[in-house]
Write an enzyme that holds these catalytic residues in place. Structure first.
Site, PDB file in Angstrom:
ATOM      1  N   TYR A  65      59.549  34.802  30.972  1.00  0.00           N
ATOM      2  CA  TYR A  65      59.461  35.993  30.105  1.00  0.00           C
ATOM      3  C   TYR A  65      59.796  35.636  28.664  1.00  0.00           C
ATOM      4  O   TYR A  65      59.209  36.173  27.738  1.00  0.00           O
ATOM      5  CB  TYR A  65      60.302  37.152  30.658  1.00  0.00           C
ATOM      6  CG  TYR A  65      59.493  37.891  31.705  1.00  0.00           C
ATOM      7  CD1 TYR A  65      58.592  38.871  31.347  1.00  0.00           C
ATOM      8  CD2 TYR A  65      59.563  37.523  33.043  1.00  0.00           C
ATOM      9  CE1 TYR A  65      57.788  39.490  32.285  1.00  0.00           C
ATOM     10  CE2 TYR A  65      58.763  38.138  33.999  1.00  0.00           C
ATOM     11  CZ  TYR A  65      57.874  39.120  33.604  1.00  0.00           C
ATOM     12  OH  TYR A  65      57.056  39.715  34.524  1.00  0.00           O
ATOM     13  N   ARG A  68      56.806  34.226  27.055  1.00  0.00           N
ATOM     14  CA  ARG A  68      55.849  35.282  26.672  1.00  0.00           C
ATOM     15  C   ARG A  68      56.385  36.132  25.523  1.00  0.00           C
ATOM     16  O   ARG A  68      55.635  36.575  24.664  1.00  0.00           O
ATOM     17  CB  ARG A  68      55.509  36.135  27.899  1.00  0.00           C
ATOM     18  CG  ARG A  68      54.653  35.328  28.882  1.00  0.00           C
ATOM     19  CD  ARG A  68      54.369  36.086  30.148  1.00  0.00           C
ATOM     20  NE  ARG A  68      53.707  37.362  29.912  1.00  0.00           N
ATOM     21  CZ  ARG A  68      53.779  38.396  30.746  1.00  0.00           C
ATOM     22  NH1 ARG A  68      54.468  38.300  31.868  1.00  0.00           N
ATOM     23  NH2 ARG A  68      53.148  39.518  30.474  1.00  0.00           N
ATOM     24  N   GLN A  99      48.361  49.071  30.085  1.00  0.00           N
ATOM     25  CA  GLN A  99      48.986  48.244  31.131  1.00  0.00           C
ATOM     26  C   GLN A  99      49.725  47.088  30.479  1.00  0.00           C
ATOM     27  O   GLN A  99      50.388  46.314  31.148  1.00  0.00           O
ATOM     28  CB  GLN A  99      47.900  47.672  32.055  1.00  0.00           C
ATOM     29  CG  GLN A  99      47.125  48.716  32.812  1.00  0.00           C
ATOM     30  CD  GLN A  99      45.853  48.111  33.411  1.00  0.00           C
ATOM     31  OE1 GLN A  99      45.873  47.562  34.505  1.00  0.00           O
ATOM     32  NE2 GLN A  99      44.746  48.213  32.696  1.00  0.00           N
ATOM     33  N   VAL A 101      52.371  44.909  28.284  1.00  0.00           N
ATOM     34  CA  VAL A 101      53.821  44.980  28.049  1.00  0.00           C
ATOM     35  C   VAL A 101      54.159  44.388  26.678  1.00  0.00           C
ATOM     36  O   VAL A 101      55.318  44.198  26.338  1.00  0.00           O
ATOM     37  CB  VAL A 101      54.594  44.207  29.155  1.00  0.00           C
ATOM     38  CG1 VAL A 101      54.377  44.842  30.517  1.00  0.00           C
ATOM     39  CG2 VAL A 101      54.196  42.727  29.212  1.00  0.00           C
ATOM     40  N   HIS A 117      53.167  49.659  32.658  1.00  0.00           N
ATOM     41  CA  HIS A 117      53.809  48.488  33.268  1.00  0.00           C
ATOM     42  C   HIS A 117      55.059  48.057  32.513  1.00  0.00           C
ATOM     43  O   HIS A 117      55.508  46.921  32.661  1.00  0.00           O
ATOM     44  CB  HIS A 117      52.804  47.329  33.372  1.00  0.00           C
ATOM     45  CG  HIS A 117      51.692  47.591  34.353  1.00  0.00           C
ATOM     46  ND1 HIS A 117      50.538  46.854  34.426  1.00  0.00           N
ATOM     47  CD2 HIS A 117      51.583  48.544  35.326  1.00  0.00           C
ATOM     48  CE1 HIS A 117      49.759  47.326  35.400  1.00  0.00           C
ATOM     49  NE2 HIS A 117      50.364  48.358  35.944  1.00  0.00           N
ATOM     50  N   SER A 187      40.357  44.384  33.709  1.00  0.00           N
ATOM     51  CA  SER A 187      39.479  43.990  34.809  1.00  0.00           C
ATOM     52  C   SER A 187      39.405  45.092  35.865  1.00  0.00           C
ATOM     53  O   SER A 187      38.535  45.074  36.727  1.00  0.00           O
ATOM     54  CB  SER A 187      39.981  42.686  35.445  1.00  0.00           C
ATOM     55  OG  SER A 187      41.328  42.832  35.841  1.00  0.00           O
TER      56      SER A 187
HETATM   57  P1  OAD Z   1      43.068  40.963  33.258  1.00  0.00           P
HETATM   58  O1  OAD Z   1      43.438  39.609  32.794  1.00  0.00           O
HETATM   59  O2  OAD Z   1      42.913  41.183  34.718  1.00  0.00           O
HETATM   60  O3  OAD Z   1      41.691  41.407  32.594  1.00  0.00           O
HETATM   61  C1  OAD Z   1      41.444  41.276  31.230  1.00  0.00           C
HETATM   62  C2  OAD Z   1      40.091  41.888  30.935  1.00  0.00           C
HETATM   63  O4  OAD Z   1      39.870  41.818  29.543  1.00  0.00           O
HETATM   64  C3  OAD Z   1      38.914  41.154  31.611  1.00  0.00           C
HETATM   65  O5  OAD Z   1      38.080  42.119  32.233  1.00  0.00           O
HETATM   66  C4  OAD Z   1      38.189  40.486  30.441  1.00  0.00           C
HETATM   67  O6  OAD Z   1      36.786  40.411  30.638  1.00  0.00           O
HETATM   68  C5  OAD Z   1      38.534  41.421  29.297  1.00  0.00           C
HETATM   69  N1  OAD Z   1      38.527  40.833  27.943  1.00  0.00           N
HETATM   70  C6  OAD Z   1      38.929  39.599  27.562  1.00  0.00           C
HETATM   71  N2  OAD Z   1      38.827  39.458  26.217  1.00  0.00           N
HETATM   72  C7  OAD Z   1      38.344  40.642  25.744  1.00  0.00           C
HETATM   73  C8  OAD Z   1      38.032  41.132  24.436  1.00  0.00           C
HETATM   74  N3  OAD Z   1      38.180  40.393  23.345  1.00  0.00           N
HETATM   75  N4  OAD Z   1      37.573  42.401  24.322  1.00  0.00           N
HETATM   76  C9  OAD Z   1      37.406  43.182  25.430  1.00  0.00           C
HETATM   77  N5  OAD Z   1      37.676  42.768  26.672  1.00  0.00           N
HETATM   78  C10 OAD Z   1      38.142  41.520  26.843  1.00  0.00           C
HETATM   79  O7  OAD Z   1      44.122  41.979  32.610  1.00  0.00           O
HETATM   80  P2  OAD Z   1      44.482  43.465  33.039  1.00  0.00           P
HETATM   81  O8  OAD Z   1      43.286  44.195  33.531  1.00  0.00           O
HETATM   82  O9  OAD Z   1      45.266  44.041  31.938  1.00  0.00           O
HETATM   83  O10 OAD Z   1      50.218  43.617  35.755  1.00  0.00           O
HETATM   84  O11 OAD Z   1      45.460  43.192  34.254  1.00  0.00           O
HETATM   85  C11 OAD Z   1      46.090  44.254  34.870  1.00  0.00           C
HETATM   86  C12 OAD Z   1      47.479  43.871  35.311  1.00  0.00           C
HETATM   87  O12 OAD Z   1      47.443  42.657  36.074  1.00  0.00           O
HETATM   88  C13 OAD Z   1      48.435  43.533  34.182  1.00  0.00           C
HETATM   89  O13 OAD Z   1      49.006  44.658  33.587  1.00  0.00           O
HETATM   90  C14 OAD Z   1      49.478  42.725  34.898  1.00  0.00           C
HETATM   91  C15 OAD Z   1      48.573  41.830  35.699  1.00  0.00           C
HETATM   92  O14 OAD Z   1      49.134  41.280  36.823  1.00  0.00           O
HETATM   93  C16 OAD Z   1      51.538  43.524  35.858  1.00  0.00           C
HETATM   94  O15 OAD Z   1      52.184  42.674  35.267  1.00  0.00           O
HETATM   95  C17 OAD Z   1      52.140  44.548  36.763  1.00  0.00           C
END
Ligand code: OAD
Length: 247
Positions: A65, A68, A99, A101, A117, A187
């Site tokens: 952490y 990060r 979502q 942090v 989150h 995602s």
């Molecule tokens: P992900 O890493 O799963 O997804 C990131 C998304 O951003 C993907 O769909 C990419 O295609 C997209 N992406 C990347 N660069 C981009 C850009 N410049 N513009 C637009 N889109 C872009 O991240 P999250 O969906 O946030 O949870 O993940 C959800 C949760 O999974 C997080 O909050 C975390 C993780 O485990 C916890 O920590 C509880």
């Protein structure tokens, strides 16, 4: 890039809600979780992002952490974050559900932010509840121990944990009552956050996805805009301002 329908929907919208994920911060230099360069390619969630892992090895989890936290303090909000501040200024009823942090939405100036989150800058003792919300202080700590002897943990949601109830209630309410719902840079695979776009859609919102690629959510979206949020969002705000002036 934007349909006339979206501009019209936004022009008549009374309420707008947005869900963001790690992708909105990617252009600031914050790694996402999934994909080729994603954090979960290099690190194992079960060793770093569960309560059991923390109890097993608090120093290791704290170190991760701190890595990060340091990274996040060195980066700046990007045009995508700032465009969402401008979007908030255009609507009296606007909710930004994130979502993330990383605190970048607040640093950019967004006001009505719901952190689903948690927030990596905040911490608390799991024994006595004392808060440790000074991020510089947290970074200095090598061993996360409270004065009372309890362990200090980051105020984030780990795998297997429930979301903070007040945040979830606000998010659900914002999703079910909005006219337009955006899902940006996520995602859409982590629940219950990923259910918010569907809740919005079921309640009649016009749903729009902004992402560099299609996701698990794309199939039911009214509109999918493929592009970087740091480029798409500022353009959308410009278009919208023009449209509002025409009124
Ligand atoms: P992900 O890493 O799963 O997804 C990131 C998304 O951003 C993907 O769909 C990419 O295609 C997209 N992406 C990347 N660069 C981009 C850009 N410049 N513009 C637009 N889109 C872009 O991240 P999250 O969906 O946030 O949870 O993940 C959800 C949760 O999974 C997080 O909050 C975390 C993780 O485990 C916890 O920590 C509880």
């Amino acid at each position: 890039m934007f349909s006339q329908k979206l501009i019209q929907k936004l022009k008549s919208a009374k309420s707008v809600s947005v869900l963001t994920g790690a992708g909105i911060s990617a252009e600031s230099g914050v790694p996402t979780f999934r994909g080729q360069e994603g954090l979960w390619k290099k690190f194992k969630p079960e060793e770093l992002a569960t309560f059991e892992a923390f109890i097993r090895n608090p120093e290791l989890v704290w170190e991760w952490y701190n890595y990060r936290r340091k990274l996040i303090l060195e980066v700046q909000p990007n045009p995508g974050h700032y465009a969402l501040v401008e979007l908030e200024n255009l609507f009296s009823n606007f909710t930004l559900i994130t979502q993330n942090v990383d605190n970048l939405h607040r640093r950019a100036g967004s006001r009505n932010v719901v952190e689903l989150h948690g927030n990596i800058e905040r911490n608390y003792c799991i024994k006595c509840g004392k808060r440790y919300d000074d991020v510089d202080f947290a970074i200095e700590l090598k061993s996360p121990r409270c004065d009372c002897g309890g362990l200090i943990r980051p105020d984030v949601v780990w795998f297997g944990e429930l979301l903070p109830l007040d945040a979830w209630e606000k998010a659900e309410e914002a999703a079910s009552s909005c006219d337009v719902f955006f899902s940006i840079g996520t995602s859409g695979v982590v629940y219950p956050a990923a259910s918010l776009p569907q809740i919005a859609k079921r309640n009649g919102a016009y749903t729009v996805e902004i992402n560099i690629e299609r996701t698990d959510l794309s199939w039911f979206m009214d509109e999918v805009i493929i592009g970087k949020s740091g480029e798409v969002l500022p353009e959308l705000v410009e278009k919208l301002k023009e449209a509002f002036e025409e009124k």
